[in-house]
Design an enzyme around this catalytic site. Structure first.
Site, short mmCIF file in Angstrom:
data_model
loop_
_atom_site.label_atom_id
_atom_site.label_comp_id
_atom_site.label_asym_id
_atom_site.label_seq_id
_atom_site.Cartn_x
_atom_site.Cartn_y
_atom_site.Cartn_z
N ALA A 70 0.86 -1.19 0.00
CA ALA A 70 0.00 0.00 0.00
C ALA A 70 0.89 1.23 0.00
O ALA A 70 2.06 1.16 0.37
CB ALA A 70 -0.88 -0.01 1.25
N GLY A 109 0.14 -5.22 0.71
CA GLY A 109 -1.11 -5.21 -0.05
C GLY A 109 -0.96 -5.81 -1.44
O GLY A 109 -1.92 -6.33 -2.00
N GLU A 112 -1.42 -9.35 -0.94
CA GLU A 112 -2.83 -9.59 -0.59
C GLU A 112 -3.70 -9.60 -1.85
O GLU A 112 -4.61 -10.41 -1.99
CB GLU A 112 -3.31 -8.51 0.39
CG GLU A 112 -2.66 -8.66 1.76
CD GLU A 112 -3.10 -7.59 2.74
OE1 GLU A 112 -2.87 -6.40 2.45
OE2 GLU A 112 -3.67 -7.94 3.78
N GLU A 132 4.19 -5.89 6.89
CA GLU A 132 3.46 -4.83 7.61
C GLU A 132 3.92 -4.67 9.05
O GLU A 132 3.95 -3.56 9.59
CB GLU A 132 1.95 -5.12 7.59
CG GLU A 132 1.27 -4.85 6.25
CD GLU A 132 1.31 -6.02 5.29
OE1 GLU A 132 2.13 -6.94 5.49
OE2 GLU A 132 0.53 -6.00 4.32
#
Ligand code: 3HC
Length: 706
Positions: A70, A109, A112, A132
């Site tokens: 992200a 992300g 993910e 993360e």
């Protein structure tokens, strides 16, 4: 039937429909971070593929990496629609099979998104992970729920809690990806998509899988390890709970709880601090005033002068990174002793599993010892790590000037001394620079790159690059006594000594500041380093023995040959067999006697006052350093402290901490200390006062209103 072949540009991607495959190539350099635009783009591409009646969606990235996570710079700001979980849901629920092809880094992300895809392939060499936790958060878009469904609970826990990426082979073996692909990018991905389409794929939903090997013991062990780690962040315990939940409930509940915990972690002070450091460390690598077109010098051969503890460690840093190293000592005896210690340190690394035998042997073979100073002639970079005396340094630099080839960078590892004076001993001050390593040099991450008045910009740039190659975190600083780190440390250590005479015990001070988060207390650190080190430093500064309340106790301890751990006694006593540290009533009585001598009444001191006095001393000196231009930025000081002085990363560094403490609060507390102690040190630095009065809430000079 799919529509005719089409090419289409969507915000942050190119879209091409060819042979039934909707090829979506995301582009958001440099790391294809998932910005709001990328999120919108993926949704638009899926809708377009559906409208085109595509048979397969191939999602991949342009540039040199797949999505590495992200966009962290968006955290803390209002998130624009769509949010990542919306995008993830759209991918998993797509009625058209989605293949995600990865190269470079597939992180956070990005991974993910891939796990929500129905098929996954990665180019050889891709690194796949959920890092993360290093930012004080947890995977917030299904990572804690899908990874265990793909690789099992144990491996998922290990990957998410460590934050370390895995290799493509490991990813294939554990079931995270379907295939490792080879060849040119993106051709290899497109070829693989063609083969997949020919096999007649249909959507496979990771969320519908169950979690393998999720027994209670795995989670109990993980919790125990976590509670013994001293980690104070929220994320690790939540991660364990969430992976356990993945094994017990459907993915909808898991994702809902994951999102709640993610938002809580993201808003926490710990995560804000770690995100600050993420950007601070990258910014520190770009010293101010050095243009991007400055060309660094080429460095292949390195010489290190001095084979003592520091010189040996420094030689190891270079040899491990692949440089050829010439290690110079005065006598054959010292040289052999130094080489033998280096050999033992490499062996320790092998025994502890940090390095392989072959890598350690190769590194050791790159170090050649000599007692002839002339042997520095082939070096492109010399780092001197000799005795901390200006006389010695002068003589070393004069010799280097005589023997080094033109353009050779001549660096000193001095911790305190004036590099301008050393440069003046040479005919080429533009090549003289500070390379201040921290002990043990082969382990500690920090490197202070000290620019002297005449140091050439390309010498600074070269050392910054070399630092990265040897795995250090470099920060450029200017010349003053102790540079950034040690100059601030002196003020911190001085407060510790004053607190002793005012009534705190060594143990109380060390425990209070450890509880606050520092890796070690100042008196344990002093005993470990050796009390003689600061004793000589005080003499170098012209401070007479026993002449100040903050040094009369340690001076007397040194005069009594209590030098710390190495002599079995210092501020504490040490068990000769186990090395166990314990309080020494003799030292406490001595402190009381000195307090009496100075007329300082002893009193009960709270742990809160101890922490505030020590940390705000760092802050006040840091603000002065910033104002004098010795550090380029407040965030550079934070990078120095977390990487070199055991300052807790989750507090972000002393200057960031001051901002979270509140700059006006910091100023008020300093004034209170000034009144209480009568010590002018507590006069808050003008920059701090100005920053506190401005609304910016920051110590970064450019952001403080005039
Ligand atoms: N967001 C915003 N900017 C980022 C970024 C991110 N996730 N990752 C890197 N950048 C920026 C850096 O600040 C740097 O900018 P600069 O050039 O202006 O200084 C630039 O990208 C290049 O980064 P590096 O200098 O670090 O480049 P490297 O090639 O050395 O390393 C990397 C590349 C391994 C991808 C490294 O940047 C990295 O580890 N990035 C962070 C990865 C990460 O933590 N991802 C998870 C994010 S959180 C998340 O995804 C939440 C989700 O679960 C919801």
């Amino acid at each position: 039937m799919a529509n005719e072949n089409t090419v289409f540009e969507i915000e942050s991607a190119s879209y091409e429909l060819f042979g039934g495959i909707a090829k979506v190539a995301i582009s958001n350099p440099p790391i294809n971070a998932i910005s709001a635009s990328v999120r919108r783009t993926i949704l638009a591409a899926l809708a377009k593929a559906e409208a085109d009646n595509a048979a397969l969606v191939l999602l991949y990235c342009q540039g040199n990496t797949y999505i590495a996570g992200a966009d962290i710079s968006e955290f803390g700001k209002p998130q624009a629609y769509p949010e990542l979980p919306d995008v993830i849901a759209a991918i998993e629920n797509s009625t058209i099979p989605v293949l995600v092809a990865m190269h470079g880094n597939a992180l956070g992300g990005g991974l993910e998104i891939a796990m929500a895809g129905h098929y996954r392939a990665a180019l050889t060499g891709t690194k796949l992970g959920l890092p993360e936790v290093n930012l004080g958060i947890l995977p917030g878009s299904g990572g804690t729920q899908r990874l265990p469904r793909l690789v099992g609970a144990e491996k998922a826990l290990s990957m998410i809690l460590s934050g370390k990426p895995i290799s493509t082979q490991d990813a294939k073996d554990s079931g995270l990806i379907d295939a490792v692909i080879e060849g040119e990018w993106p051709g290899a991905a497109i070829d693989y998509a063609g083969k997949l389409l020919a096999s007649g794929p249909s959507p496979r939903r990771t969320g519908e899988l169950s979690v393998a090997n999720a027994n209670a013991e795995i989670f109990a062990k993980a919790r125990e390890k976590q509670s013994n780690s001293g980690n104070r962040l929220l994320a690790p315990n939540y991660i364990i709970d969430l992976v356990e939940l993945a094994s017990q409930s459907d993915i909808a509940l898991g994702q809902q709880q994951e999102r709640e915990r993610f938002l809580e972690c993201r808003a926490s002070r710990g995560s804000q601090s770690l995100r600050h450091l993420f950007f601070a460390e990258r910014t520190a690598a770009k010293p101010k005033g050095i243009d991007s077109d400055v060309k660094p010098r080429s460095i292949e051969n390195v010489a290190v002068i001095g084979a003592g503890t520091m010189g040996g460690g420094i030689a190891m840093c270079f040899a491990t990174a692949g440089y050829k190293v010439t290690l110079v000592e005065l006598s054959e005896e010292n040289l052999q002793r130094g080489l033998s210690t280096i050999g033992k340190n490499y062996q320790k690394g092998v025994d502890r599993g940090i390095s392989s035998q072959s890598k350690a042997d190769a590194a050791l073979s790159r170090i050649t010892g000599t007692t002839q100073m002339e042997d520095v002639a082939s070096a492109d970079l010399v780092v001197e790590a000799t005795f901390e005396s200006m006389e010695v340094k002068h003589s070393v630099f004069a010799k280097l000037d005589a023997h080094c080839k033109p353009g050779c960078i001549m660096a000193t590892n001095t911790s305190y001394l004036d590099i301008n004076e050393m440069a003046a001993a040479t005919s080429r001050p533009q090549d003289v620079i500070g390379a201040h390593f921290f002990s043990p040099a082969h382990i500690m991450k920090l490197l202070e790159v000290v620019r002297a008045d005449k140091t050439a910009p390309d010498a600074v740039k070269t050392l910054m690059q070399v630092a990265k190659r040897i795995g250090k975190t470099p920060v450029t600083v200017g010349v003053c006594y102790g540079f950034v780190g040690n100059r601030m440390l002196q003020k911190y250590a001085r407060q510790a000594q004053l607190l002793l005479v005012e009534g705190a015990t060594p143990k109380q001070i060390d425990s209070a500041i450890k509880e606050w988060g520092m890796a070690m207390g100042p008196l344990s650190v002093a005993d470990l380093a050796g009390l003689d080190i600061s004793y000589f430093s005080r003499r170098n500064q012209g401070i007479e023995v026993g002449s100040l309340p903050e040094c009369s106790v340690p001076d007397e301890l040194v005069d009594e040959k209590r030098l710390g751990r190495k002599t079995g006694a210092g501020f504490y006593q040490y068990d000769p067999d186990s090395g166990k540290q314990s309080e020494d009533p003799y030292v406490i009585e001595k402190i009381q006697a000195h307090a009496k001598k100075w007329g300082i009444p002893q009193r009960q001191i709270s742990d809160e006052e101890i922490a505030d006095r020590l940390i705000l001393a760092l802050v006040n000196e840091g603000a002065k350093i910033l104002q004098e231009g010795i550090a380029d930025r407040a965030s550079d000081i934070d990078v120095v402290y977390v990487n070199g002085y055991g300052f807790p990363r989750w507090r972000g560094g002393p200057m960031f901490y001051a901002e979270t403490y509140g700059l006006a609060n910091a100023v008020a507390r300093m004034r209170q200390f000034q009144e209480q102690t009568g010590d002018d040190f507590w006069q808050p630095a003008p920059l701090l006062c100005k920053a506190a009065e401005s609304d910016a809430g920051t110590l970064e000079i450019g952001k403080i209103a005039d």
